[in-house]
Design a protein around this motif. Structure first.
Motif, PDB file in Angstrom:
ATOM      1  N   PRO A  45      63.180 -31.098  13.055  1.00  0.00           N
ATOM      2  CA  PRO A  45      61.784 -30.983  12.610  1.00  0.00           C
ATOM      3  C   PRO A  45      61.405 -32.020  11.551  1.00  0.00           C
ATOM      4  O   PRO A  45      60.228 -32.243  11.309  1.00  0.00           O
ATOM      5  N   VAL A 105      63.995 -33.744  21.189  1.00  0.00           N
ATOM      6  CA  VAL A 105      63.026 -32.821  21.787  1.00  0.00           C
ATOM      7  C   VAL A 105      61.969 -33.631  22.536  1.00  0.00           C
ATOM      8  O   VAL A 105      61.269 -34.449  21.946  1.00  0.00           O
ATOM      9  N   GLY A 120      69.592 -25.194  11.491  1.00  0.00           N
ATOM     10  CA  GLY A 120      68.239 -24.675  11.680  1.00  0.00           C
ATOM     11  C   GLY A 120      67.307 -25.582  12.444  1.00  0.00           C
ATOM     12  O   GLY A 120      66.226 -25.164  12.836  1.00  0.00           O
ATOM     13  N   ASP A 121      67.709 -26.843  12.652  1.00  0.00           N
ATOM     14  CA  ASP A 121      66.814 -27.791  13.320  1.00  0.00           C
ATOM     15  C   ASP A 121      66.525 -27.374  14.751  1.00  0.00           C
ATOM     16  O   ASP A 121      67.453 -27.113  15.521  1.00  0.00           O
ATOM     17  N   SER A 122      65.245 -27.374  15.085  1.00  0.00           N
ATOM     18  CA  SER A 122      64.916 -27.150  16.488  1.00  0.00           C
ATOM     19  C   SER A 122      65.439 -28.326  17.299  1.00  0.00           C
ATOM     20  O   SER A 122      65.394 -29.463  16.856  1.00  0.00           O
ATOM     21  N   GLY A 123      65.946 -28.024  18.486  1.00  0.00           N
ATOM     22  CA  GLY A 123      66.485 -29.093  19.322  1.00  0.00           C
ATOM     23  C   GLY A 123      67.944 -29.379  19.059  1.00  0.00           C
ATOM     24  O   GLY A 123      68.482 -30.360  19.554  1.00  0.00           O
ATOM     25  N   THR A 124      68.591 -28.508  18.281  1.00  0.00           N
ATOM     26  CA  THR A 124      70.022 -28.718  18.051  1.00  0.00           C
ATOM     27  C   THR A 124      70.792 -27.415  18.263  1.00  0.00           C
ATOM     28  O   THR A 124      70.311 -26.337  17.942  1.00  0.00           O
ATOM     29  N   TYR A 125      71.976 -27.548  18.834  1.00  0.00           N
ATOM     30  CA  TYR A 125      72.820 -26.373  19.061  1.00  0.00           C
ATOM     31  C   TYR A 125      74.289 -26.772  19.198  1.00  0.00           C
ATOM     32  O   TYR A 125      75.109 -25.965  19.631  1.00  0.00           O
ATOM     33  N   GLU A 184      59.862 -26.539  17.811  1.00  0.00           N
ATOM     34  CA  GLU A 184      59.348 -27.622  18.658  1.00  0.00           C
ATOM     35  C   GLU A 184      59.853 -27.589  20.100  1.00  0.00           C
ATOM     36  O   GLU A 184      59.080 -27.793  21.031  1.00  0.00           O
ATOM     37  N   THR A 228      66.779 -31.771  24.804  1.00  0.00           N
ATOM     38  CA  THR A 228      66.087 -30.478  24.862  1.00  0.00           C
ATOM     39  C   THR A 228      64.580 -30.614  25.063  1.00  0.00           C
ATOM     40  O   THR A 228      64.050 -31.712  25.097  1.00  0.00           O
ATOM     41  N   GLY A 229      63.935 -29.478  25.144  1.00  0.00           N
ATOM     42  CA  GLY A 229      62.483 -29.423  25.275  1.00  0.00           C
ATOM     43  C   GLY A 229      62.072 -29.584  26.725  1.00  0.00           C
ATOM     44  O   GLY A 229      62.700 -29.030  27.625  1.00  0.00           O
ATOM     45  N   CYS A 251      67.706 -24.557  22.912  1.00  0.00           N
ATOM     46  CA  CYS A 251      66.613 -25.528  23.022  1.00  0.00           C
ATOM     47  C   CYS A 251      66.563 -26.266  24.357  1.00  0.00           C
ATOM     48  O   CYS A 251      65.565 -26.888  24.673  1.00  0.00           O
ATOM     49  N   GLN A 282      60.783 -36.305  19.787  1.00  0.00           N
ATOM     50  CA  GLN A 282      61.155 -36.148  18.382  1.00  0.00           C
ATOM     51  C   GLN A 282      62.681 -36.183  18.294  1.00  0.00           C
ATOM     52  O   GLN A 282      63.359 -35.403  18.969  1.00  0.00           O
TER      53      GLN A 282
END
Lengths: 518, 148
Positions: free
Chosen positions: A385, A417, A184-189, B83, A343-344, B116, A381
């Motif tokens: 998150p 990120v 679920g972490d943003s910036g991970t896949y 984010e 990412t980001g 992302c 980051q």
């Protein structure tokens, strides 16, 4: 003569129209009377080039990207089927610097093979680890994993071998192996890529874990936001079962292991291992108090191995090539490689598998090429998150669990990120508290109530109301969350908040000296 | 779907799953996939067949963001607001999406689609899209609406 072309089936390629490109290639080839074998591979992880079409030539695979359906005709006109020059040609895929400089071990097959071809998998070292494991005793398998120094890649970095040893030693009629794919972490896949692009490696890793610990049933708990990963894993499990790599008497041995996909339902907290177990049992994803640890009392109260996708996916190569081989990569106590997700706001975002020890500056500039917007990078980051914002002063710290902990940061699941100078860190800190409030399971007070109070304090702080008092209150609240929460959600939400406050006080309307005094 | 048809469909799904360990989540997924949401009238039936209390079933449905208790519009857009998408302007996209939402277009937040490195991302009726700006958003939504 048949021509082989590769068009990725990874979600990130589909999101740029890979299906439409594949259809356009098939149609154009038909019109020209050419026989094209289209392989839907995983992604190489260079997402600014997606959809990245590869053509097999005598010299190797030639890359073209990013390809749109409209450009397919001009590619054929230019004879790209023979690897000829075109404005989209990127050279031989293996020679692209971004890829060539990496240490691809866990991702060795990513983008290379057809994810659902067992023959392709086996011809690229697939199931070599499982075959080796079948010739070893359970303690010998665990010893290989211990020797490799592999630590949990989900974020907690707990030594995988020790966890396996605990489950192996537990006495029970039923044991389980559970893969946490609730990324679920943003910036991970990287979990998603593995399940979509090389699902058999996860199956193989979990099967080895089952043999090492005496488990006979396994679950892969996958987020509902990943429909392609769910579909690919289910298909891969069916194929592996039909071929004897799963199910009863694996490859004729006395070991049996049954594997199922369990679809999650959009609760971030279910990435916490005990909340995930509750969810698999069909309940609300409420965190359990530990002890007892899941290795002794896990799923349905039975001993359970729980690891992240990348942890399991790293096991086959460890068994195939030996623990010492893997341990040679990395620095300090962080052995092996980490699939890093850049990412980001970055120009060349993508999957970079490297040995531990690389720095953020190298990643963001040497690989990433700076920000996508062209503006200066302000904050990064690391670790999702719940990870800290790392200021420029620490961009040269080697990526290593202990080195990061020493500067108050976390490596986590390897997600990075990037934010440019338009980012307002007070808003990002507020968002961290708000996200915690939305996603809290509600069991413990510091997380459930603290996150809401956190949003309010940050609002008062940024509106300029009695700032020194608000800073003290916010730090005090974070201290309570950090020490009083049951799990990492409440316990780590202070990371982004406090790092934002400490390193970017001006974004909160504070003068630098005040923040230092606080 | 007519109410009786829905009720019958749910009965069939409940029977198929009720013996399975941890049946509730898979069952709720099945119902939502078939009906589009989980009708509140089905809570009693699910509870009875799975030997749970209504409170437990209701608790699970409301705990998980994925499960819906109300029908949604024909077109559903999920805009990622985590984010990595924020770093590329997803809040602007979110504001735009909310402004054009109507009874035929449901707009929801989602926290990470795993795209992302190609943010901002969104899902439109379960099809994912990357590097979405407001123009691309309008184009995609218009194409989906005209196809519907």
């Amino acid at each position: 003569m048949s021509i082989t072309m590769y068009v990725p089936r990874d979600s990130a390629a589909l999101a740029f129209g890979a299906d439409e490109v594949a259809a356009a290639i098939a149609l154009e080839a038909k019109l020209r009377g050419l026989t094209v074998k289209l392989v839907r591979n995983g992604s190489r992880g260079m997402f600014w080039l997606e959809p990245l079409v590869e053509v097999m030539t005598d010299a190797g695979r030639m890359a073209y990207g990013p390809v749109t359906p409209e450009e397919v005709t001009s590619l054929f006109d230019a004879q790209f089927q023979a690897g000829s020059e075109h404005s989209l040609r990127q050279g031989l895929t293996e020679e692209i610097a971004y890829l060539r400089k990496q240490d691809r071990l866990t991702f060795v097959r990513m983008g290379v093979t057809d994810p659902l071809s067992l023959a392709d998998y086996e011809s690229h070292e697939g199931f070599a680890g499982l075959r080796r494991a079948l010739g070893l005793s359970a303690p010998e398998i665990v010893q290989q994993v211990l020797d490799s120094g592999l630590r949990g890649r989900g974020g907690a970095a707990f030594p995988a071998g020790i966890k396996w040893k605990t489950v192996a030693a537990a006495q029970a009629s039923q044991k389980y192996v559970v893969c946490n794919a609730d990324e679920g972490d943003s910036g991970t896949y990287s979990d998603r890529m593995t399940m979509e692009g090389d699902p058999f490696v996860l199956i193989e890793g979990m099967t080895i874990a089952a043999i090492a610990t005496g488990a006979t049933q396994g679950y892969v708990y996958i987020r509902s936001e990943y429909p392609h990963a769910i579909a690919t894993m289910r298909e891969a499990i069916d194929l592996a079962t039909a071929a004897g790599f799963l199910g009863k008497r694996i490859l004729g041995s006395e070991h049996s292991f049954h594997l199922e996909v369990c679809k999650a339902a959009g609760a971030y907290v279910c990435g916490e291992e005990t909340a995930m177990l509750e969810s698999i049992e069909g309940k609300r994803g409420v965190v359990r108090a530990k002890p007892p640890i899941p290795a002794l009392k896990g799923l349905f109260g039975q001993p359970t191995v729980i690891n992240n996708v990348i942890t399991f996916a790293s096991v086959p190569i460890i068994l195939a090539r030996g623990g010492a081989f893997y341990k040679n990569y990395g620095v300090g106590r962080s052995h092996g490689t980490l699939p890093i997700q850049l990412t980001g706001n970055v120009k060349y975002g993508g999957l970079i598998e490297k040995a531990f020890g690389i720095t953020l500056r190298q990643l963001m500039y040497d690989y990433g090429g700076g920000s996508a917007s062209g503006r200066p990078i302000k904050a990064v980051q690391v670790g999702g998150p719940l990870g800290s914002y790392v200021p420029e002063a620490n961009w040269d710290v080697p990526l290593d669990y202990e080195a990061y902990a020493a500067v108050g940061a976390t490596v986590g699941h390897g997600g990075i990120v990037v934010h440019d100078d338009t980012a307002d860190l007070s808003k990002l800190a507020r968002y961290a508290m708000e996200f915690c409030a939305i996603e809290s399971c509600g069991k413990c007070t510091p997380c459930r109530i603290g996150s809401t109070r956190g949003v309010e304090v940050i609002d008062r702080l940024t509106s300029g109301t009695n700032q020194p008092q608000q800073v003290k209150l916010l730090r005090d609240l974070c201290d309570t969350m950090l020490h009083g929460s049951l799990c990492a959600l409440g316990g780590m939400t202070p990371n982004p908040v406090l790092s934002a406050l400490t390193y970017y006080p001006q974004d909160f309307g504070l003068a630098l000296p005040l923040a230092k005094a606080a | 779907m007519a109410t009786e048809t829905i009720h019958h469909a749910i009965e069939v799904l409940v029977c198929a799953k009720k013996e399975m360990p941890g049946a509730l989540l898979p069952l709720l997924h099945d119902i939502q996939d078939a009906v589009g949401y989980i009708p509140s009238e089905s809570v009693g039936l699910i509870a009875q067949e799975l030997n749970l209390s209504r409170a437990e079933v209701h608790g699970v449905i409301t705990f998980y963001h994925h499960f819906r208790s109300e029908p949604v519009a024909q077109t559903v857009v999920q805009v990622c607001r985590a984010e990595a998408c924020q770093a590329m302007g997803s809040e602007h996209l979110w504001a735009h999406a909310c402004a054009v939402a109507d009874c035929n277009l449901t707009v929801e937040s989602v926290y990470c689609l795993g795209l992302c490195s190609s943010s901002p991302a969104m899902a439109l009726n379960d099809k994912v899209h990357a590097r979405v700006d407001t123009d691309k958003f309008d184009r995609l939504v218009a194409a989906t609406r005209s196809a519907a």
